[in-house]
Design a protein around this motif. Structure first.
Motif, short mmCIF file in Angstrom:
data_model
loop_
_atom_site.label_atom_id
_atom_site.label_comp_id
_atom_site.label_asym_id
_atom_site.label_seq_id
_atom_site.Cartn_x
_atom_site.Cartn_y
_atom_site.Cartn_z
N PHE A 118 0.99 -1.25 -0.08
CA PHE A 118 -0.09 0.06 0.09
C PHE A 118 0.83 1.18 0.06
CE2 PHE A 118 -2.94 -3.18 2.12
CZ PHE A 118 -4.11 -3.03 1.14
N ARG A 120 0.69 5.61 0.54
CA ARG A 120 -0.06 6.61 0.91
C ARG A 120 0.22 7.97 0.28
NH1 ARG A 120 -2.40 8.74 6.05
NH2 ARG A 120 -3.91 10.10 4.96
N ILE A 209 -7.43 10.22 0.58
CA ILE A 209 -8.16 9.90 1.81
C ILE A 209 -8.10 8.33 1.95
CG2 ILE A 209 -9.50 11.89 2.24
CD1 ILE A 209 -11.96 10.26 0.61
N ASN A 210 -7.39 7.75 0.95
CA ASN A 210 -7.30 6.20 1.00
C ASN A 210 -5.91 5.99 0.65
OD1 ASN A 210 -8.10 3.53 0.93
ND2 ASN A 210 -10.13 3.97 0.42
N LEU A 211 -5.70 4.78 0.16
CA LEU A 211 -4.38 3.88 -0.12
C LEU A 211 -4.31 3.41 -1.45
CD1 LEU A 211 -4.28 1.83 3.13
CD2 LEU A 211 -2.84 3.80 2.70
N PRO D 213 -5.11 -5.30 7.45
CA PRO D 213 -3.85 -4.91 6.93
C PRO D 213 -3.24 -3.44 7.79
CG PRO D 213 -5.04 -5.50 5.16
CD PRO D 213 -5.86 -5.51 6.13
N GLN D 215 -1.59 -0.90 6.65
CA GLN D 215 -1.78 0.67 6.07
C GLN D 215 -3.11 1.15 6.24
OE1 GLN D 215 -0.12 -2.01 4.75
NE2 GLN D 215 1.77 -1.09 4.18
N PRO D 216 -4.27 0.35 5.74
CA PRO D 216 -5.78 0.94 6.14
C PRO D 216 -5.92 1.03 7.31
CG PRO D 216 -5.56 -1.20 4.91
CD PRO D 216 -4.14 -0.95 5.03
N LEU D 219 -4.95 4.38 8.48
CA LEU D 219 -5.99 5.31 8.17
C LEU D 219 -7.18 5.57 9.02
CD1 LEU D 219 -4.25 6.00 5.41
CD2 LEU D 219 -6.40 5.70 4.34
#
Ligand SMILES: Nc1ncnc2c1ncn2[C@@H]1O[C@H](COP(=O)(O)OP(=O)(O)OP(=O)(O)O)[C@@H](O)[C@H]1O
Ligand SMILES: Nc1ncnc2c1ncn2[C@@H]1O[C@H](COP(=O)(O)OP(=O)(O)OP(=O)(O)O)[C@@H](O)[C@H]1O
Ligand SMILES: [Mg+2]
Ligand SMILES: [Mg+2]
Lengths: 288, 358, 257, 375, 234
Positions: A118, A120, A209-211, D213, D215-216, D219
């Motif tokens: 992921f 960012r 706002i997401n990955l 996971p 990373q999310p 967030l």
């Protein structure tokens, strides 16, 4: 009440994203008569390229989106030339499979270049607003506003400008269109380019706002298809109404019923609508 | 035995015999046997797709979902409820038929792309139910230790070879049914619908009803394939119902040749092996496979069997023209060689083939 | 005997009355024609009778049965076949296969018959082929049976459409501009084909703009204008009706032929 | 057994995992651990039954699909004669268990903390990580100490996430806490986390259970902090606090309890491992337990081969693990090295520790008492 | 002037047109006669670029057009009103007509021509806001001719414009064609009604099985006994 307002704005922001992604797809469908299953992959690629310019090269946010959008326009044109143009006389099954092939390719490519991790994306737009007790981030407000502006411009372009009407003309009769002097292959290229461009704008707006990940387009892909079918294939207002309606339905059911239902709601609504009106909400019936 | 003079049937036979002989070659190789057996389960579902897509021209993207229903039916009934395989299999197939029929009631009100995306939504809802309804389907935990079919003391289905022949037998039945449908008036009905629903309607074809039947039949094949798949692999997870499965099936049918009798089988085998072959490239195999898929669709749009069929058609036509020239009375004004015909109706018409063999 | 009885039939599209209060009797063993200016509602009338559209007013009766709200496939099964204004064939099939498709409505065998190759299935296949060949020969296109429908000349296509309709064994045949696109000089042959139909037990309801053909064929002519009846009568009456001349025939028709 | 006796000098270690698609990052982490271990072991030299042996990794992609994983495993066992197949996903392991002791013969090196895989009595399974159910009680206690009694559930909606949610729910209730509705969402498909977070916060919780996971998860925590949440987080073991810190500010992560980052371990080999990892994967990437534990796992298997004197009999290798454990070189002990293997095949580290990330951004160790694998 | 020199083309492997040579002089009305399937439609499609020219050349007012795409050909002044009409079914009649002026979209003459078209076919004014697809067959034919005229062509190709029209309208359409031609626009026409079309034409060609078998002035063709036998039913 605060929760409701909060979710209303969350839903609108999500709707903006859905719309931007959906209009491109619906335009492509209208002109090329193909359900472009690679659309989500274009969205993903748009996000990565924006990321590349913004984070890796340090280009300012807006410029990064702009450059990425232009690059994706080129990718879209290439996709039309290399994949869909040779298939223009084939049944839509072939397009769908070819699009899936292209999607696999783009995903593998992104993974090869940027890895499977992921990522960012940071943006300069920070802070937020307090609206009636709800905390709305500035990024989401930007999404909503951009979506509305882009949609308005596009609607004007299609309905009023003669270039926009060429898109409509080709949707309805390719031979007729070429006989009045429109070049269908040119319009097809432009349309696919435009759809990739719009998808990139959507991706550039949401990414912060997401990955980012090579599969980020998958989830969106199915939803966006639900939206354009719900609205009626090739219908611009359909895509807009469908986009916001499904986003709000999704946020609200997730809030007030359950998140699992929220995830499925787009498809349940779709099934329900088509059961009543098999050609979607915004299609005009026409005689043979 | 007129049928044997027909090169198409002969071709189908050849493919079938070749695959039927596979265990002789791969007997010790569990891996190869597994790949072929799983490929045949998929092929059964692809025969279902062939009915709705190849014959009727409606692109159903729910096939993965029906496959999943068959698989989960067998999986859950033989484990959580401890049914015998055969009763579970029977009930699952009936269940798929019923669900398929009900979905068809709504789905077939829609047309073309709407139908495609609508069935995609149905497929996705089936997938969501399977992957989220923890209490019944165990969601992502999947279903473990699916029973082998009971061999009544005669056959031991835990042997990969016995399992192979079980699936093979079912596959043969499906192929035969496909063939029988094709040359009958039922097949003709479906093909008229594919060409023009309005016209079909005008000549008295019960369009809605026929499409409904075709859809249910395709679901049943999906369920059969899925049910066998469950017992072959022993463990099933939600991926058995995923949209990826549907796309896989589509690829199989496209590569093999839509609307043909041998196409689905050949396509399933070839693509399955292609996928296994490219495994060595791991994550990057799709950089190669993606373009290959695109190229196949562009350069071989009618699939392998489609190509062969075209070739045979051309030859037949040449022969017939030669025959006609000999009897001048019959020479029509249109003595030029015709456009390559769609692979389907030409051959399906009892007329053409029996003419030939008379 | 009256085969088809249309009473007070009407169809509105939005604000437009495409067909309004039309009465029409089609007699058995006769050829009845409908003429009228473009947009008069002739095709719409056919669509209403055949069940493609559902009327907003009035009734349609066939052999005493009310078929006002019947669907096309039931209408065909009941004995009314039709052809379309723009030739409509299964283009990537051969002429024979097109005509065989017309047999579907008379086929009783099911998937099971096909799978188990039952005697009924075999018998039916034979009958279907015979009947199809019969229709092809009757329409004079047997030699084209193996050609792709899209590759044969317009006239053969038109005949194929008629053969396909005849294969359904109709008692009444609705022909919407069967000779459209056929040059004037070739319409005579085509007219002969239509003229022979009542002798085979097939009554005809016909829309056509070719006056030479209509006048020589029809027993009765209904003239529509703006969806309504303008005149009804024998060819001679119609030809001399001043309203019809003004609205439809124009000046040149009689002197031209 | 199958046995690749022909070329006794090379032994294939099979790996099937998600190398493309949504789970690719996870699958790659595991793969890196395997590669590092094999490189190190080959450099040190492995000697079985007096013969030098070279290990070779063969990886296949299964896209997270269990049936593909099983096909892959069969292929690795049959064609490549791999005596061991590594799989990092519970569903896949269950599917592979259908074939590893009947049709083909190989040992499964199972990287999943779902105890179901050892409950199935498969004699040829070696489970590497701790049973996740062990964490719930300590997490609850720690979180209650730093927050309050009201918990909101916001885990991911995978199989594993749901199991965790259940386990935390039980523990929290046992400790006398209150729990709101289940707000779990699929971390992989949500386009915007604001909605689910708003919903969870509307319950006015003192603590939130999160995790999927890394990373999310990061967030979600960031979004929660933005929307004004000040309580503590219980972070499921799939998410790693140090990895999360690469995508969000450490501030957003404070006041949470989760598994101990690899870099906080003090095993004899940890420091070297971290260095080698940075060389291999770059210093931007944070090493995770997927990498570290699989690194250890291969070392244990290699030692078991040496002890058993066999490279092709999985049963012998499995039987030798117990004796092999104390023999493993210190350099391979990097992430809570196990001291025993249970009868069912679970590697156990008696001193399991989790961590609490406090308001200063410091990690404090939290000892964990392990639960039994039996149902 | 439009000149086709030795043009061959066809579908699939076989040729339909075999070395056809034709000229249409500026401002003249040229009629193409021929039985069904003789290749009239194919010829027109070849001129307007809908089909590729396999060999031979097409030349219009000094420009080579046999490699050009349809859009370039319309721009060069050749408008094709095709068999089957190819209207934009869901668009209003007015939009259909206005899209006809696409090649000269910024020209000031658009409004003028639009008015002329409505004058020619008054019914289109009444139906201006209705979707073209909902018009009757004959009305649609008028839209198609109107749309072709909107591109302000110097040569108008009409493929069986009277197909499916009521006798009175056929008369009107042929009169309109003559009228259009009187305004100085060249017309290339194929028409089932040979007699009526030869009556208004300057020159005529007879096609048979993809070859030109007769070419002459219209009046002389009218008197030609072969033509009379084959096409005039005399
Ligand atoms: N589906 C529809 N929606 C709206 N209007 C329609 C529809 N179908 C027909 N109309 C209108 O109804 C009128 C009658 O049309 P119809 O096609 O029946 O004419 P027709 O007599 O067959 O003409 P033609 O001889 O040109 O074929 C026309 O004005 C047409 O515009
Ligand atoms: N799309 C096509 N594919 C293959 N052959 C075609 C196609 N269109 C026309 N043909 C063939 O080309 C020949 C010429 O057809 P064309 O349509 O040009 O004739 P036409 O003179 O316009 O006839 P009509 O009077 O029927 O309109 C015919 O033999 C026809 O069968
Ligand atoms: Mg009509
Ligand atoms: Mg023509």
């Amino acid at each position: 009440m605060t929760l409701f307002i909060q979710q209303l704005f969350n839903g609108l922001a999500l709707g903006g994203v859905y719309c931007l992604a959906a209009i491109g797809l619906t335009l492509v469908f209208g002109v090329l008569r193909i359900p472009n299953l690679a659309h989500g992959a274009l969205y993903m690629l748009g996000a990565y390229i924006t990321y590349f310019f913004l984070t890796t090269l340090g280009v300012p946010y807006i410029a990064a989106i702009g450059i990425a959008a232009l690059l994706l326009f080129v990718v879209g044109v290439g996709l039309e030339r290399l994949v869909f143009h040779p298939l223009r006389n084939s049944p839509h099954t072939h397009h769908m499979i070819a699009a899936v092939g292209a999607m696999f390719f783009f995903q593998a490519l992104a993974q090869a270049i940027w890895g499977a991790d992921f990522r960012r994306m940071k943006t300069p737009i920070t802070g937020g607003l307090d609206i009636l007790g709800a905390e709305i981030s500035a990024q989401r407000i930007v999404i909503i506003v951009t979506a509305v502006i882009v949609l308005a411009l596009l609607a004007w372009f299609i309905k009023r400008s003669i270039h926009g009407q060429t898109i409509e003309a080709i949707e309805q009769d390719r031979i007729g269109a070429s006989l009045v002097g429109i070049s269908p292959s040119m319009v097809s290229m432009l349309t696919l380019g435009l759809s990739a461009l719009l998808a990139t704008v959507a991706a550039g707006l949401v990414a912060p706002i997401n990955l980012l990940s090579p599969t980020m387009g998958d989830a969106l892909n199915l939803k966006v298809f639900a939206i354009i079918i719900l609205g009626g294939l090739g219908s611009l207002p359909g895509a807009i109404v469908g986009g916001f309606a499904l986003a709000l339905a999704e946020t609200m059911t997730a809030t007030y019923i359950s998140s699992a239902v929220g995830e499925a709601v787009a498809f349940i609504v779709l099934v329900a609508v088509l059961a009543i009106k098999p050609t979607g909400l915004f299609t005009k019936a026409v005689q043979r | 035995m007129n049928a044997l003079k027909n090169p198409r049937l002969l071709g189908t036979f050849a493919v079938v015999v070749l695959i039927g002989a596979a265990p002789a070659v791969f007997a010790g190789e569990n891996y190869a046997m597994r790949v072929i057996t799983v490929g045949m389960c998929a092929a059964i579902a692809v025969y279902g797709l062939n009915i709705i897509l190849g014959f009727t021209g409606q692109l159903s993207l729910a096939q993965g979902g029906f496959f999943g229903i068959g698989a989960y039916g067998v999986g859950l009934l033989t484990t959580d409820y401890d049914w015998s395989f055969w009763s579970a299999f029977f009930v699952s197939v009936i269940g798929t038929a019923v669900i398929g029929y009900l979905c068809g009631l709504i789905a077939l009100r829609t047309k073309d792309e709407y139908f495609a995306i609508f069935t995609m939504a149905i497929g996705f809802i089936i997938f969501l139910v399977i992957s989220r309804w923890e209490a019944v389907t165990h969601a992502h935990s999947g279903v473990n230790n699916v029973k082998f079919p009971e061999g009544a003391g005669i056959v031991d289905f835990s042997s990969p070879i016995a399992m192979f022949y079980l699936v093979f037998l079912v596959l043969l039945i499906c192929i035969y049914i496909t063939h029988a449908i094709r040359r009958s008036s039922v097949g003709r009905t479906l093909l008229t619908i594919r060409t023009s629903e309005d016209l079909a309607d005008a000549i008295g074809v019960r369009v809605g009803f026929s499409k409904q039947l075709a859809f249910a039949a395709s679901a049943v094949f999906g369920g059969i394939g899925g049910g066998l798949y469950a017992t072959v692999v022993g463990f099933i997870g939600p991926d058995a119902a995923s949209i990826d499965k549907t796309f896989e099936f589509l690829m199989f049918i496209l590569v093999g040749g839509m609307g043909t009798v041998a196409g689905p089988l050949l396509g399933s085998m070839i693509v399955t092996f292609l996928f296994e072959l490219f495994q060595d490239f791991q994550a990057y195999r799709f950089i190669v496979l993606g373009p290959i898929i695109v190229a196949l669709v562009i350069f071989a749009p009618r699939g392998i069997i489609g190509y062969l069929g075209e070739f045979i058609d051309r030859r037949n036509r040449r022969r017939r023209l030669a025959g006609m020239r000999r009897s001048p009375k019959e020479t029509g004004p249109d003595g030029r060689s015709a456009a390559p015909t769609a692979e389907t109706m030409t051959e399906s018409g009892a007329g053409t083939t029996s003419e030939e063999t008379k | 005997m009256t085969l088809l009885e249309v009473r007070g039939l009407g169809k509105r599209f939005g604000g437009l009355d495409a067909v309004k209060s039309v009465d029409l009797d089609v007699d058995e063993g006769r050829i009845t024609a409908v003429i009228g200016p473009n947009g008069a509602g002739k095709s719409t009338l056919f669509n209403l009778i055949h069940g493609f559209y559902h009327p907003t007013a009035g009734t349609v009766t066939f052999r005493g049965d009310d078929i006002t709200h019947s669907s096309p496939h039931r209408t065909v099964a009941g004995g009314i076949a039709r052809t379309f204004q723009t030739t409509n064939l299964f283009e990537d099939s051969t002429v024979l296969e097109n005509v065989l498709a017309g047999r579907i409505v008379r086929s009783k065998s099911t998937i099971f018959d096909a799978v188990f190759h039952t005697p009924r299935h075999r018998r039916e296949s034979r009958v279907n082929e015979d009947k199809a060949m019969e229709a092809l020969e009757y329409c004079g296109i047997a030699e084209h049976r193996h050609d792709l429908a899209s590759n044969v000349p317009q006239e053969v296509q038109k005949r194929t459409a008629v053969a396909m309709a005849l294969a359904t064994e109709p008692e009444l045949l609705l022909l919407d501009e069967p000779a459209g696109g056929i040059p004037e000089e070739e319409t005579a042959d085509f007219g002969d084909l239509i003229r022979s139909l009542p002798g085979q037990g097939v009554s005809v309801l016909l829309v056509e703009h070719k006056m030479t053909m209509i006048m020589g064929l029809a027993d009765t002519i209904l003239v529509l204008d703006h969806g309504q009846k303008l005149a009804l009568g024998t060819p001679a009456e119609i030809q001399s009706n001043p309203d019809v001349i003004r609205a439809y025939l124009g000046s040149s028709t009689d002197e031209e032929n | 057994g199958g046995g690749g006796s022909g070329d006794g000098d090379t032994v294939v270690i099979g790996y099937t995992g998600p190398l493309s698609g949504g789970g690719a990052a996870y699958g790659e982490n595991v793969q890196i651990g395997l590669e590092m271990a094999i490189d190190d072991l080959n450099a040190d030299g492995v000697e079985v039954d007096g013969e030098p042996v070279t290990l070779e990794l063969k990886s296949l992609d299964d896209k997270y699909a269990p049936s593909t994983a099983a096909s892959n495993a069969q292929r690795l066992a049959d064609q490549d004669k791999a005596p061991v197949v590594v799989s990092p996903n519970a569903g896949a392991i269950k599917a592979i268990q259908q074939i590893n002791s009947g049709r083909s013969n190989f040992l499964i090196s199972a990287y999943t903390s779902d105890p179901a895989i050892v409950q199935s009595d498969n004699p040829l399974t070696m489970m590497i990580p701790p049973n996740f159910e062990s964490y719930a009680a300590e997490f609850t206690e720690t979180a209650m100490k730093h927050g309050g009694k009201k918990l909101a559930l916001l885990g991911t909606q995978s199989e594993y996430g749901q199991q965790w949610t259940e386990s935390i729910t039980d523990a929290w209730k046992d400790a006398g806490g209150k729990i709101g509705g289940d707000n779990s969402v699929d971390y992989a498909t949500v386009s915007d986390f604001a909605g689910p977070v708003s919903k969870a916060l509307a319950e006015k919780p003192d603590a939130i259970f999160v995790g999927g996971p890394s990373q999310p998860t990061a967030l979600i925590m960031e979004e929660a902090r933005k929307q004004g949440f000040e309580g503590s987080f219980l972070v499921m073991d799939q998410a790693k606090l140090d990895e999360m810190a690469t995508v969000t500010k450490l501030d957003n992560l404070k006041n949470s309890v989760g598994v101990l980052p690899v870099s906080e371990y003090e095993d004899p080999g940890t420091a070297d491992f971290l260095k080698k990892y940075a060389d291999k994967a770059g210093d931007k990437k944070v090493p995770t337990s997927e990498t570290a534990l699989n690194y250890q796992g291969i070392a244990i298997i290699a030692k078991a081969m040496e002890v058993s004197g066999s490279v092709d009999d999985p049963e012998k290798i499995r039987a030798a693990i117990s004796d092999a454990l104390p023999e493993v070189d210190d350099k391979y002990k990097v992430n809570g090295f196990p001291e025993e293997i249970t009868e069912q095949g679970h590697l156990l580290n008696p001193n399991l520790e989790a961590t609490y990330l406090d308001d200063e951004g410091k990690y404090t160790k939290v000892p964990i008492e392990q639960v039994s694998d039996n149902k | 002037m439009l000149t086709l020199d030795n043009v061959s083309t066809g579908y699939d492997a076989t040729d339909v047109l075999h070395g056809v040579s034709i000229t249409a002089r500026p401002g003249e009305l040229t009629v193409i006669l021929g039985a069904n399937g003789s290749g009239k439609t194919t010829l027109f499609k070849t001129i307007s670029g809908l089909m590729p020219v396999r060999s031979g050349s097409v030349d219009y007012e000094g420009r080579k057009l046999h490699r050009a795409r349809p859009n370039a050909i319309v721009k060069a002044g050749i408008a094709h009103c095709p068999e089957g009409r190819h209207l934009f079914g869901k668009m209003s009649v007015e939009k259909n007509l206005r899209l006809g002026s696409y090649p000269h979209r910024n020209s000031s003459r658009t409004e003028e021509i639009y008015a002329q078209v409505l004058e020619l076919f008054p019914i289109l004014g009444e139906k201006a806001k209705q979707p073209a697809g909902s018009l009757s067959g004959g009305q649609q034919q008028m839209v198609a001719i109107g749309r072709a005229l909107m591109s302000d062509p110097s040569l108008l190709i009409l493929d069986e414009p009277s197909m499916g029209l009521a006798p009175i309208i056929v008369e009107q359409v042929l009169a309109s064609v003559a009228q259009i031609n009187d305004r100085g626009i060249g017309v290339l026409l194929s028409e089932q009604n040979a007699k009526a079309s030869l009556a208004i034409a300057h020159r005529g060609y007879v096609l048979a099985e993809g070859r030109v078998v007769l070419a002459d002035d219209a009046s002389r063709l009218l008197d030609n006994p072969d033509v009379q036998a084959a096409y005039l039913g005399l």
